[in-house]
Design an enzyme around this catalytic site. Structure first.
Site, PDB file in Angstrom:
ATOM      1  N   SER A  56       0.808  -1.223   0.000  1.00 52.73           N
ATOM      2  CA  SER A  56       0.000   0.000   0.000  1.00 52.73           C
ATOM      3  C   SER A  56       0.840   1.271   0.000  1.00 52.73           C
ATOM      4  O   SER A  56       0.606   2.186  -0.785  1.00 52.73           O
ATOM      5  CB  SER A  56      -0.929   0.003   1.215  1.00 52.73           C
ATOM      6  N   THR A  83       0.730  -6.895   2.221  1.00 49.85           N
ATOM      7  CA  THR A  83       0.013  -7.614   3.271  1.00 49.85           C
ATOM      8  C   THR A  83      -1.466  -7.275   3.273  1.00 49.85           C
ATOM      9  O   THR A  83      -2.323  -8.159   3.331  1.00 49.85           O
ATOM     10  CB  THR A  83       0.625  -7.283   4.647  1.00 49.85           C
ATOM     11  N   CYS A  84      -1.794  -5.999   3.195  1.00 49.89           N
ATOM     12  CA  CYS A  84      -3.180  -5.552   3.332  1.00 49.89           C
ATOM     13  C   CYS A  84      -4.115  -6.251   2.351  1.00 49.89           C
ATOM     14  O   CYS A  84      -5.141  -6.797   2.734  1.00 49.89           O
ATOM     15  CB  CYS A  84      -3.271  -4.040   3.148  1.00 49.89           C
ATOM     16  N   CYS A  89      -5.753  -6.734   5.800  1.00 48.38           N
ATOM     17  CA  CYS A  89      -7.004  -5.985   5.971  1.00 48.38           C
ATOM     18  C   CYS A  89      -8.154  -6.481   5.095  1.00 48.38           C
ATOM     19  O   CYS A  89      -9.269  -6.690   5.577  1.00 48.38           O
ATOM     20  CB  CYS A  89      -6.785  -4.502   5.654  1.00 48.38           C
ATOM     21  N   LYS A  92      -9.228 -10.245   5.572  1.00 46.50           N
ATOM     22  CA  LYS A  92      -9.683 -10.300   6.966  1.00 46.50           C
ATOM     23  C   LYS A  92     -11.072  -9.701   7.110  1.00 46.50           C
ATOM     24  O   LYS A  92     -11.944 -10.253   7.799  1.00 46.50           O
ATOM     25  CB  LYS A  92      -8.659  -9.583   7.852  1.00 46.50           C
ATOM     26  N   TYR A 140      -4.281  -3.257  -9.320  1.00 42.34           N
ATOM     27  CA  TYR A 140      -3.025  -2.597  -8.953  1.00 42.34           C
ATOM     28  C   TYR A 140      -2.048  -2.610 -10.125  1.00 42.34           C
ATOM     29  O   TYR A 140      -1.377  -1.618 -10.407  1.00 42.34           O
ATOM     30  CB  TYR A 140      -2.394  -3.283  -7.736  1.00 42.34           C
ATOM     31  N   TYR A 223      -4.262  -7.312  18.443  1.00 42.10           N
ATOM     32  CA  TYR A 223      -5.482  -7.183  17.658  1.00 42.10           C
ATOM     33  C   TYR A 223      -5.646  -8.301  16.639  1.00 42.10           C
ATOM     34  O   TYR A 223      -6.774  -8.737  16.353  1.00 42.10           O
ATOM     35  CB  TYR A 223      -5.553  -5.807  16.982  1.00 42.10           C
ATOM     36  N   GLU A 227      -8.908 -10.687  16.506  1.00 42.55           N
ATOM     37  CA  GLU A 227      -9.719 -10.787  15.290  1.00 42.55           C
ATOM     38  C   GLU A 227      -9.809 -12.222  14.784  1.00 42.55           C
ATOM     39  O   GLU A 227     -10.895 -12.702  14.421  1.00 42.55           O
ATOM     40  CB  GLU A 227      -9.136  -9.875  14.205  1.00 42.55           C
ATOM     41  N   ARG A 244      -0.754 -14.403  27.690  1.00 41.30           N
ATOM     42  CA  ARG A 244       0.251 -14.491  28.750  1.00 41.30           C
ATOM     43  C   ARG A 244      -0.179 -13.795  30.033  1.00 41.30           C
ATOM     44  O   ARG A 244       0.284 -14.144  31.121  1.00 41.30           O
ATOM     45  CB  ARG A 244       1.571 -13.898  28.268  1.00 41.30           C
ATOM     46  N   THR A 367      -2.250   0.349   7.355  1.00 40.27           N
ATOM     47  CA  THR A 367      -2.200   0.616   5.918  1.00 40.27           C
ATOM     48  C   THR A 367      -2.381   2.097   5.571  1.00 40.27           C
ATOM     49  O   THR A 367      -1.598   2.652   4.792  1.00 40.27           O
ATOM     50  CB  THR A 367      -3.255  -0.238   5.195  1.00 40.27           C
ATOM     51  N   ARG A 375       2.686   9.173   0.230  1.00 44.83           N
ATOM     52  CA  ARG A 375       2.252  10.298  -0.601  1.00 44.83           C
ATOM     53  C   ARG A 375       2.905  11.597  -0.166  1.00 44.83           C
ATOM     54  O   ARG A 375       3.325  12.412  -0.992  1.00 44.83           O
ATOM     55  CB  ARG A 375       0.726  10.408  -0.554  1.00 44.83           C
ATOM     56  N   HIS A 495     -30.845  10.710  16.775  1.00 46.36           N
ATOM     57  CA  HIS A 495     -31.584   9.730  17.560  1.00 46.36           C
ATOM     58  C   HIS A 495     -32.480   8.867  16.678  1.00 46.36           C
ATOM     59  O   HIS A 495     -33.067   9.373  15.711  1.00 46.36           O
ATOM     60  CB  HIS A 495     -32.445  10.473  18.600  1.00 46.36           C
ATOM     61  N   GLU A 500     -24.961   9.018  19.375  1.00 45.25           N
ATOM     62  CA  GLU A 500     -25.453  10.209  20.064  1.00 45.25           C
ATOM     63  C   GLU A 500     -24.942  10.294  21.499  1.00 45.25           C
ATOM     64  O   GLU A 500     -24.908  11.376  22.100  1.00 45.25           O
ATOM     65  CB  GLU A 500     -26.983  10.251  20.055  1.00 45.25           C
TER      66      GLU A 500
END
Length: 506
Positions: A56, A83-84, A89, A92, A140, A223, A227, A244, A367, A375, A495, A500
Site C-alpha cells: 500500500s 500484506t493488506c 485488511c 480479513k 493494482y 489485535y 480478530e 500471557r 495501511t 504520498r 436519535h 449520540e
C-alpha cells in the site's frame, strides 16, 4: 506617430493561458516525463524514483511521484498489494463480514424470521474471497501500467556500489531517491523455543485454510489474535485463545482492554489467562497443544500443565517483524533492535537518498498510515513541498473484534502521564444498544472521552460496540481539529443511535 495595436480578446486569453500553463509546470516540476535510462557502461538502469515493495505505501508513493513527472519503478517479490490486500485488511474484513452474518443469524428469530436449515460453506466463501483479492491484484497492476510505472518482479538487494543501488535477478537499478516499503511479516517461534511450534500457522496461513477447523487454538493478545479468534469462533470453530497475562489489547485504553476480554468470553471463546504454549505434537493427524498456566500474583502456587487435544488449527499471532533481512542493508542503514529501519519525521533514513515508510519502520502499523506517509514523501521529493510530512498524532484505528472497537488519540493512562491526573477529565458510558433490545444475545456498547485542560480539549476517544467501526472516522476529524467537550455538547444528537451518546455525556 507610433501606432498602438490592441490585442484581441482571443489573443489575451491565449497569452494568459500560456503564462498560467508554464507557471504551473515550473511550480510542479513537470517539464516532461523522463523514461528510465540504461547506463550501458555500467549496466545500471536509472529511474527518478525506485520503490522497493509493492504494498500500500510503496504503490501510493510511486503513483503520486509519477503524477509529478518522475520516472518510477516498483520492485515486488510477491503479489502487488502487499500484506493488506493479500493476507491482511482486505481478506480479513471479508471473513469478519461473514462472521457478523453468523452472529446475526442467532438474532433472526428474535426479529420474527424463521431460518431453519441454514448451512455455511467455508469453501464457497474462500473461493469468492480469493477471486476478489486476485481482482484487486490485477487492478493494482493496471494502475501501474496506466501511470507508466515499471513493475520489476523479484527480490531487491542493496549492492556495494558507491551510489545507492539495488540488484534484482542479476540486473542493477539505481535512482537519486530510493524508498523502502517492504512492510512486515508475522513473527514465529522456532522448534527450539517451543517444541513443535512449526506445526502451527500464522495469520498468513489462515487465509490458506481450505476448510473450517473444528478445533482451533490461537496464541496472542494483540489485535490480530483477537480478530482471528473472533472470526473462527463466530463461524463455528471451537476456539481457545492463549494469553500471557489477564487481558487482551494491553496497549489500548484499559477501558477497552477489560471490555474486549469480557466480550470474547461472552461470545464463547475459551480464554486461557496467564498461560503459554509449552509444546506441540502431532497425533493421529491432529495436534496436541500443551499449555502451562501460572498466576504471577500467587507466587506459592505451582504452575499447572494442561493439554488441548484434537486441534485442527494452531495459529500463532504473537507479533510482527519487519521485512528487512533479505535487503542486505547491513551497516548501510540504522535499524533498531528488532530490525525496523530508523527514520526521522520526514521518512529519511541514515543514508541520503534512501527513505522508508510503513510497517518496516515499526511505527503505527496501519495501511492508511503507510499510504499517507508515502504520498507526503512524494510531494516533498517531486513537487517541491519541503515541509511535507505525515503528522503521526491522533491516528484512528479499528479492531474488527465482536463487537468492533474504534479508538483515536491518547489513552487515559497516556493523558495522565503527559498532563498530570489533575488536568485530565474522563467521560464514559456503557449501555445496551437498541438493536439488542429484542435479542436474547446481548453485547454492550462502551464509550469514553479523554479530555485535558480547563477547556477540556478532547485528546482521546475510545469505544466498543455495534457500529463503532464506521462511527470513528467523523469523530477523528473533530479531534484532529482540536474539538473540546463543549463542541461535542453543542452538537445536536442523532436519535436513535449509539453515536449520540458521545454528544450527550455528562
Amino acid at each position: 506617430m507610433a501606432k498602438v495595436i490592441h490585442p484581441s480578446r482571443t489573443q489575451v486569453l491565449y497569452w494568459f493561458s500560456r503564462k498560467q500553463l508554464f507557471s504551473s509546470l515550473r511550480r510542479h516540476c513537470i517539464t516532461h516525463r523522463r523514461m528510465a535510462s540504461s547506463g550501458t557502461a555500467t549496466g545500471i538502469t536509472r529511474f527518478d524514483y525506485l520503490v522497493i515493495g509493492g504494498g500500500s505505501g510503496g504503490l501510493a508513493s510511486a503513483r503520486r511521484a509519477s503524477e509529478f513527472g518522475a520516472s518510477a519503478a516498483v520492485i515486488e517479490s510477491h503479489k502487488l498489494g502487499g500484506t493488506c490486500v493479500n493476507v491482511g485488511c482486505v481478506p480479513k474484513k471479508v471473513m469478519w463480514n461473514a462472521a457478523v452474518h453468523s452472529e446475526y443469524l442467532h438474532d433472526h428469530s428474535d426479529y420474527g424470521f424463521d431460518i431453519e436449515n441454514v448451512r455455511f460453506s467455508w469453501e464457497t466463501l474462500k473461493a469468492k474471497r480469493d477471486a476478489y483479492v486476485s481482482h484487486l491484484n490485477r487492478i493494482y497492476r493496471s494502475n501501474l501500467d496506466k501511470a507508466k510505472i515499471q513493475t520489476i518482479q523479484g527480490q531487491a538487494r542493496f549492492t556495494s556500489d558507491p551510489e545507492p543501488t539495488v540488484e534484482v535477478n542479476g540486473q542493477k537499478y539505481t535512482a537519486p531517491h530510493i524508498l523502502i516499503a517492504t512492510g512486515g511479516q508475522p513473527s514465529v517461534l522456532s522448534d527450539a523455543e517451543v517444541p513443535g511450534a512449526s506445526l502451527g500457522i500464522t495469520s498468513d496461513g489462515f487465509f490458506e485454510l481450505e476448510t473450517l477447523p473444528k478445533r482451533s487454538v490461537v496464541v496472542g493478545a494483540g489485535y490480530i489474535a483477537v480478530e482471528m479468534a473472533g472470526i473462527l469462533s463466530a463461524l463455528g470453530s471451537q476456539t481457545s485463545l492463549i494469553i500471557r497475562q489477564t487481558g487482551v489489547l494491553r496497549n489500548f485504553d484499559s477501558f477497552i482492554s477489560v471490555n474486549c476480554t469480557k466480550e470474547l468470553q461472552n461470545s464463547g471463546v475459551d480464554l486461557w489467562k496467564n498461560s503459554q504454549v509449552k509444546s506441540v505434537r502431532k497425533t493421529n493427524g491432529r495436534l496436541e497443544v500443551t499449555i502451562v498456566t501460572k498466576d504471577p500474583e500467587k507466587k506459592n502456587e505451582e504452575e499447572k500443565t494442561r493439554t488441548i487435544e484434537d486441534v485442527d488449527c494452531l495459529l500463532w499471532a504473537i507479533g510482527r517483524q519487519p521485512n528487512t533481512s533479505s535487503l542486505n542493508i547491513g551497516k548501510t542503514l540504522d535499524t533498531d533492535e528488532r530490525g525496523h529501519i530508523i527514520v526521522d519525521e520526514f521518512q529519511n533514513t541514515s543514508r541520503a537518498g534512501i527513505y522508508a515508510v510503513g510497517d518496516v519502520c515499526g511505527k503505527a502499523l496501519l495501511t492508511p498510515v503507510a499510504i499517507a506517509a508515502g504520498r507526503k514523501l512524494a510531494h516533498r521529493l517531486f513537487e517541491g513541498k519541503k515541509d511535507s510530512k505525515l503528522d503521526y498524532s491522533s491516528i484512528p484505528t479499528v479492531v474488527f473484534s465482536h463487537p468492533p472497537i474504534g479508538t483515536v488519540g491518547l489513552t487515559e493512562e497516556e493523558a495522565v502521564k503527559s498532563w498530570g491526573k489533575e488536568n485530565v477529565k474522563i467521560y464514559k458510558t456503557s449501555f445496551t444498544p437498541m438493536y439488542h433490545a429484542l435479542t436474547s444475545r446481548k453485547s454492550q456498547c462502551i464509550m469514553k472521552l479523554v479530555c485535558v485542560g480547563k477547556e477540556e480539549k478532547v485528546v482521546g476517544l475510545h469505544m466498543q460496540g455495534l457500529g463503532c467501526d464506521e462511527m470513528l472516522q467523523g469523530f477523528s476529524v473533530a479531534i484532529k481539529m482540536g474539538a473540546t467537550k463543549a463542541d461535542f455538547d453543542n452538537t445536536v444528537a442523532i436519535h436513535p443511535t449509539s453515536s449520540e451518546e458521545f454528544v450527550t455525556m455528562r
